[in-house]
Design a protein around this motif. Sequence first.
Motif, short mmCIF file in Angstrom:
data_model
loop_
_atom_site.label_atom_id
_atom_site.label_comp_id
_atom_site.label_asym_id
_atom_site.label_seq_id
_atom_site.Cartn_x
_atom_site.Cartn_y
_atom_site.Cartn_z
N CYS A 73 5.70 12.00 -4.16
CA CYS A 73 5.80 13.45 -4.28
C CYS A 73 6.81 13.69 -5.40
N ALA A 74 6.47 14.60 -6.29
CA ALA A 74 7.36 14.95 -7.40
C ALA A 74 7.60 16.45 -7.35
N SER A 75 8.80 16.84 -6.94
CA SER A 75 9.11 18.25 -6.70
C SER A 75 10.16 18.70 -7.71
N VAL A 76 9.80 19.60 -8.60
CA VAL A 76 10.65 19.99 -9.72
C VAL A 76 11.25 21.39 -9.50
N ASN A 77 12.56 21.49 -9.69
CA ASN A 77 13.30 22.77 -9.67
C ASN A 77 13.16 23.52 -8.34
N ASP A 78 12.38 24.59 -8.29
CA ASP A 78 12.30 25.37 -7.05
C ASP A 78 11.36 24.73 -6.03
N ALA A 79 10.69 23.63 -6.37
CA ALA A 79 9.90 22.89 -5.38
C ALA A 79 10.87 22.07 -4.52
N ILE A 80 10.72 22.18 -3.21
CA ILE A 80 11.65 21.49 -2.29
C ILE A 80 11.14 20.08 -2.01
N VAL A 81 9.94 20.00 -1.50
CA VAL A 81 9.30 18.71 -1.17
C VAL A 81 7.78 18.85 -1.34
N HIS A 82 7.10 17.71 -1.27
CA HIS A 82 5.62 17.62 -1.22
C HIS A 82 4.94 18.05 -2.51
N GLY A 105 0.83 -1.19 0.00
CA GLY A 105 0.00 0.00 0.00
C GLY A 105 0.87 1.25 0.00
N SER A 106 0.20 2.39 -0.12
CA SER A 106 0.91 3.67 -0.11
C SER A 106 0.51 4.51 1.10
N PRO A 107 1.50 4.88 1.91
CA PRO A 107 1.18 5.79 3.02
C PRO A 107 0.98 7.23 2.55
N PHE A 108 1.35 7.51 1.29
CA PHE A 108 1.18 8.88 0.76
C PHE A 108 -0.26 9.10 0.28
N LEU A 109 -0.79 8.11 -0.45
CA LEU A 109 -2.09 8.25 -1.10
C LEU A 109 -3.18 8.45 -0.04
N GLY A 110 -3.86 9.58 -0.11
CA GLY A 110 -4.93 9.88 0.84
C GLY A 110 -4.44 10.46 2.15
N TYR A 111 -3.10 10.65 2.27
CA TYR A 111 -2.53 11.19 3.52
C TYR A 111 -2.98 12.63 3.69
N ARG A 112 -3.39 12.98 4.91
CA ARG A 112 -3.85 14.35 5.15
C ARG A 112 -3.42 14.82 6.52
N PRO A 113 -2.18 15.34 6.62
CA PRO A 113 -1.74 15.93 7.88
C PRO A 113 -2.51 17.23 8.17
N SER A 114 -2.32 17.77 9.34
CA SER A 114 -3.14 18.91 9.77
C SER A 114 -2.97 20.13 8.86
N PHE A 115 -1.77 20.29 8.24
CA PHE A 115 -1.55 21.48 7.42
C PHE A 115 -2.19 21.37 6.04
N ALA A 116 -2.61 20.17 5.65
CA ALA A 116 -3.00 19.95 4.26
C ALA A 116 -4.49 20.26 4.03
N PRO A 117 -4.79 20.96 2.94
CA PRO A 117 -6.18 21.29 2.63
C PRO A 117 -6.94 20.13 2.00
N THR A 118 -6.19 19.20 1.40
CA THR A 118 -6.80 18.07 0.68
C THR A 118 -5.99 16.82 0.95
N PRO A 119 -6.60 15.62 0.85
CA PRO A 119 -5.81 14.39 0.96
C PRO A 119 -4.80 14.33 -0.19
N PHE A 120 -3.59 13.79 0.06
CA PHE A 120 -2.58 13.72 -1.00
C PHE A 120 -3.06 12.73 -2.06
N PRO A 121 -2.99 13.12 -3.36
CA PRO A 121 -3.64 12.32 -4.40
C PRO A 121 -2.75 11.29 -5.10
N ALA A 122 -1.53 11.04 -4.62
CA ALA A 122 -0.59 10.22 -5.39
C ALA A 122 0.27 9.36 -4.47
#
Length: 255
Positions: free
Chosen positions: A74-83, A54-71
């Motif tokens: 995490c794919a962070s490109v160039n100036d994206a650091i994480v998440h 299973g995936s611990p990322f898919l549907g993950y929703r920590p307190s800071f997140a507005p929506t459950p994570f959809p994937a």
Amino acid sequence: MVELKTDTSIDAMYEAGQVVGRALTAVRDAADVGVSLLELDEVAHDVLREAGAGSPFLGYRPSFAPTPFPAVICASVNDAIVHGIPTAYRLRDGDLVSIDCGAELGGWAGDSAISFVVGRARPADVRLVETAERALAAGIGAAVVGNRVGDIAHAIGTVCRAAGYGIPEGFGGHGIGRRMHEDPPVPNEGRPGRGLRLRHGMALAIEPMLIGGGTDGYHEAPDGWTLRTNDGSRAAHAEHTVAITDAGPRILTAR
Ligand code: MG
Ligand code: MG
């Protein structure tokens, strides 16, 4: 509370970690100019499915997140650091990509990340990625019985700062086990000899995040998930799940 794992449990965590390692290798192999982030997510998802994980990322929703994570990555490109959320964005020549992936297998979690450049790499990006890996190696090297969490943080921070890079405060590593995020937090900068003492049976996700421009500032993108550098410079992220054992650190997500 920090849970100590039995040797049998650490072996089980290794199995989960190997699935993560395979998923990251498959994503890296698939990543190329013109390939979309959603396609990379599908590559990782296929590896998890084949392993029955299973995936611990898919549907993950920590307190800071507005929506459950959809994937599952995490794919962070160039100036994206994480998440970074995988989108239809297609990779371009010279993009610096950070991929973070987790898996759950047999009730245990694994968590690991890699950064790499697609196509022709700028020398500055090569140096940034190599430094992230060196910082991770230094953190793992300090993850030995008798040391403290602050020794890991100090080892990571020293490598990053010596190379002139920034560190986003407030995000870093963590304990891991039956859940992806457990105690203790493992910061990417800190004072040696401080914090929780490391014992045989602890499992930690160690994950330096480096800001290439040398400043520490970051902000949340409008999607509520992606963290981006304030100075617009590129960032790199490297992570392994590591067990602390009397025989030394054991990398559970080794590839
Ligand atoms: Mg991770
Ligand atoms: Mg992590």
